[in-house]
Design a protein around this motif. Structure first.
Motif, PDB file in Angstrom:
ATOM      1  N   ALA A 239       0.832  -1.199   0.000  1.00  0.00           N
ATOM      2  CA  ALA A 239       0.000   0.000   0.000  1.00  0.00           C
ATOM      3  C   ALA A 239       0.869   1.252   0.000  1.00  0.00           C
ATOM      4  O   ALA A 239       0.581   2.217  -0.704  1.00  0.00           O
ATOM      5  N   TRP A 281     -14.007   0.344  14.182  1.00  0.00           N
ATOM      6  CA  TRP A 281     -13.944   0.947  12.849  1.00  0.00           C
ATOM      7  C   TRP A 281     -12.565   1.433  12.471  1.00  0.00           C
ATOM      8  O   TRP A 281     -12.368   1.959  11.382  1.00  0.00           O
ATOM      9  N   GLN A 282     -11.600   1.279  13.398  1.00  0.00           N
ATOM     10  CA  GLN A 282     -10.248   1.776  13.103  1.00  0.00           C
ATOM     11  C   GLN A 282      -9.682   1.196  11.807  1.00  0.00           C
ATOM     12  O   GLN A 282      -9.223   1.924  10.948  1.00  0.00           O
ATOM     13  N   ILE A 283      -9.741  -0.125  11.704  1.00  0.00           N
ATOM     14  CA  ILE A 283      -9.159  -0.769  10.527  1.00  0.00           C
ATOM     15  C   ILE A 283      -9.898  -0.335   9.277  1.00  0.00           C
ATOM     16  O   ILE A 283      -9.301  -0.004   8.258  1.00  0.00           O
ATOM     17  N   GLY A 284     -11.236  -0.316   9.386  1.00  0.00           N
ATOM     18  CA  GLY A 284     -12.056   0.040   8.235  1.00  0.00           C
ATOM     19  C   GLY A 284     -11.774   1.451   7.758  1.00  0.00           C
ATOM     20  O   GLY A 284     -11.673   1.710   6.554  1.00  0.00           O
ATOM     21  N   ALA A 285     -11.597   2.356   8.728  1.00  0.00           N
ATOM     22  CA  ALA A 285     -11.328   3.738   8.356  1.00  0.00           C
ATOM     23  C   ALA A 285      -9.976   3.846   7.669  1.00  0.00           C
ATOM     24  O   ALA A 285      -9.798   4.643   6.746  1.00  0.00           O
ATOM     25  N   GLY A 287      -8.744   1.583   5.767  1.00  0.00           N
ATOM     26  CA  GLY A 287      -9.032   1.164   4.400  1.00  0.00           C
ATOM     27  C   GLY A 287      -9.687   2.278   3.604  1.00  0.00           C
ATOM     28  O   GLY A 287      -9.350   2.520   2.444  1.00  0.00           O
ATOM     29  N   ALA A 288     -10.612   2.993   4.254  1.00  0.00           N
ATOM     30  CA  ALA A 288     -11.323   4.067   3.575  1.00  0.00           C
ATOM     31  C   ALA A 288     -10.361   5.181   3.182  1.00  0.00           C
ATOM     32  O   ALA A 288     -10.443   5.730   2.076  1.00  0.00           O
ATOM     33  N   LEU A 290      -7.225   4.868   2.594  1.00  0.00           N
ATOM     34  CA  LEU A 290      -6.423   4.321   1.490  1.00  0.00           C
ATOM     35  C   LEU A 290      -7.162   4.485   0.164  1.00  0.00           C
ATOM     36  O   LEU A 290      -6.611   4.960  -0.828  1.00  0.00           O
ATOM     37  N   ILE A 291      -8.449   4.122   0.169  1.00  0.00           N
ATOM     38  CA  ILE A 291      -9.248   4.224  -1.053  1.00  0.00           C
ATOM     39  C   ILE A 291      -9.353   5.686  -1.493  1.00  0.00           C
ATOM     40  O   ILE A 291      -9.201   6.013  -2.669  1.00  0.00           O
TER      41      ILE A 291
END
Lengths: 307, 311
Positions: A239, A281-285, A287-288, A290-291
């Motif tokens: 990444a 939501w830490q991991i998800g955020a 990812g967000a 990154l996107i």
């Protein structure tokens, strides 16, 4: 032209994220705050550079996380107890990476699969050395990683240094140019009289070197190691390279961008903890984010490329 | 040069060898149990492996790294909806497949609309899926409905039910690949995307269908695995990321895309389980086991590359 655009995006995304972090937590705008924010960035930046060396020659390394873990385990055990043996083992690791590159090229193997297999090998060796978390960081690495230089925190200084050295090596030097050429068009490099096997081995060897450094830096920060300590580095490093404006094919990489990409990823984690986001939501955020950053890349690539 | 031996034979031979090596140690005892366990555990690897195979067939750079997160999310949500109530198995299945459909569409949207490299797109998206799974799971361990758990761990004609499911799925995939136009399109797109587009193949539709298929396969595997193991766990998909890629390659599909091989994936899935149980029965520690597994994967890749005719 394109290479100039390439570096803008990582810089801008880091700046935006940094500004947002300072806005959320003004106290972070200090020597101590910056040190905390970027503390873990040094090993991630080194690992990202290692991954970049592989991506530079059109391959991808799925074993890097396991490899950095192994280097960390050796640093915390052999390098601490019997420094000479430790150094020899670490050099052996670098050499085995170079050998891996040579084998991949000579036998025309898919790097993604070979490194996948090697990730089991590194992981197994790490488990063998340290079945349970433990070991201790050698004193000099610990001192080096916690040193407090005047004005600029160690982590920032180290990042600048890593970026500078790898920029000179990859972009400015003769060797770096040829190595990028292997990623661009291996056949024409071969026609120009270069031994591509040796070049690939060099690229992989450099990756091994930076991977070992990442493991050593990590142990300097955490003071002990375990066999799974850096497994997430595999994905983080990929990444980071892409975030830094690198591309999977064509030898188009940017060392400065890669270091900035690693800093951005580290900062994203700190930023999210300031947001008081639920840990769920830490991991998800991450990812967000990154996107989001990669989406911004679209604008640049559209403008930059004619296609 | 004609290929006298189909590439999938090697995976099956390797699986048979690992099977035999284990039985040598026990002098033949436990053969049935070992085969049964291999079929059960191999089934999950085979389902995700077939999905990954379809994606890898799409050509260089195509790989789905969100399989573990998709499995976890589908298993978690399905179990949550079912809430251990009897008679909700079908509802759970629909939820799981719905998750797969949504994940597949989201992945492809990132790849197509945002033009992200698939590795990065599925990697970043998987972080989001993982978060949703963590949020909805909250450490609870909901048991699957009794009937469903019985089905997932049960057997028919001495063969595990999950293996039957895999077999049916494998036949469907094989027919789609070998006999249907969609399979031709997939192979054409994998061999040369540009040429396929110029030849009138709806390449984006093929890619979309493939990314949806892999996610649906992963969610089905997650649903079955969580029913099989008595509940969803947040790390239940973790080992299937590398596993799914490994079985595709060991099975004889080209990592460069453009060809695929259903029987090979199944043989390789059995092999991966049998190798680990072989090393277990020889008393290898975790470290040695991992090193040998890696060495075997690389040895197979090297053997496969020296066998194939050079272009």
């Amino acid at each position: 032209m394109l290479s100039r655009y390439r570096i803008i995006l990582p810089v801008v995304s880091l700046a935006v994220l940094l500004a947002a972090t300072f806005y959320m937590q003004p106290r972070a705008m200090s020597y101590f705050g910056l040190n905390l924010l970027f503390n873990l960035a040094v090993p991630i930046a080194l690992a990202t550079i290692a991954q970049m060396m592989i991506i530079m020659v059109n391959d991808i390394d799925l074993s890097l996380g396991a490899f950095v873990s192994l280097a960390a385990c050796i640093t915390a055990t052999y390098l601490n107890d019997t420094p000479l043996l430790g150094v020899l083992i670490l050099l052996g690791l670098v050499a085995s990476y170079a050998l891996m590159g040579a084998v991949i090229h000579t036998l025309d193997l898919p790097a993604i699969v070979v490194t996948l297999g090697m990730s089991f090998v590194w992981g197994g060796l790490a488990l063998f050395i340290l079945p349970t978390p433990g070991g201790a960081a050698p004193g000099w690495i610990r001192t080096l990683m916690t040193v407090k230089p005047a004005l600029v925190p160690m982590a920032v200084l180290a990042a600048v240094l890593i970026a500078l050295v790898t920029h000179l090596l990859v972009i400015r030097s003769r060797l770096g140019t040829v190595l990028r050429g292997v990623g661009g068009n291996a056949r024409s490099i071969a026609r120009a009289g270069w031994n591509v096997t040796v070049l690939k081995a060099t690229a992989y060897g450099l990756a091994g070197l930076f991977g070992v450094l990442a493991g050593m830096a990590l142990v300097g920060l955490t003071t002990s190691a375990d066999a799974n300590i850096a497994l997430r580095y595999t994905l983080l490093s990929i990444a980071g390279v892409i975030l830094g404006g690198g591309e999977f094919i064509g030898g188009k990489v940017s060392p400065v961008g890669a270091v900035i990409g690693a800093l951005t990823l580290t900062l994203a984690a700190s930023f999210l903890s300031f947001l008081r986001l639920s840990p769920d939501w830490q991991i998800g955020a991450q990812g967000a984010i990154l996107i989001l950053v990669l989406t911004a890349r679209l604008l640049f690539s559209r403008r930059g490329a004619a296609a | 040069m004609t290929m006298s031996v189909k590439p999938w034979v090697w995976a099956w031979l390797a699986a048979a060898q690992a099977f035999a090596a284990t039985l040598v140690l026990t002098s033949g005892r436990g053969a049935g149990e070992l085969a049964y366990a291999a079929l059960s555990f191999g089934a999950f690897a085979a389902i995700v492996g077939m999905g990954q195979m379809l994606v890898i067939t799409l050509g260089p750079g195509n790989v789905d790294l969100s399989i573990p997160a998709t499995m976890t999310l589908a298993g978690t949500l399905a179990l949550k909806v079912m809430g251990s109530d009897p008679g909700t198995a079908w509802l759970g299945l629909i939820v799981a497949l719905g998750v797969g459909l949504a994940v597949g569409c989201a992945n492809f949207a990132l790849i197509w609309l945002l033009r992200l490299p698939p590795i990065i797109a599925t990697l970043a998206a998987s972080l989001v899926y993982q978060s949703v799974a963590i949020w909805s799971n909250r450490g609870l361990r909901i048991k699957p409905p009794e009937g469903l758990a019985d089905f997932a761990t049960g057997r028919l004609l001495g063969v595990p039910n999950v293996a039957w499911v895999t077999l049916v799925l494998a036949i469907v995939v094989w027919v789609l690949l070998e006999r249907a136009v969609w399979g031709r399109w997939l192979l054409a797109a994998g061999q040369n995307l540009r040429a396929a587009r110029l030849a009138g193949v709806p390449v984006q539709a093929v890619r979309a269908a493939t990314y949806v298929a892999v996610a649906v396969f992963a969610s089905l595997a997650g649903y079955l695995l969580s029913s099989f193991s008595g509940g969803a766990a947040l790390n239940m998909g973790a080992e299937y990321l590398l596993m799914s890629i490994a079985v595709v390659v060991i099975g004889g599909s080209s990592i460069a895309g453009g060809n695929s091989n259903v029987p090979g994936v199944i043989g390789a899935s059995l092999f991966m389980f049998l190798v680990v149980s072989m090393l277990n029965s020889y008393g290898a520690g975790a470290g040695v086991k991992s090193v040998l597994t890696g060495a075997i994967i690389i040895a197979i890749v090297i053997a496969a590359s020296t066998r194939r005719p050079r272009a």
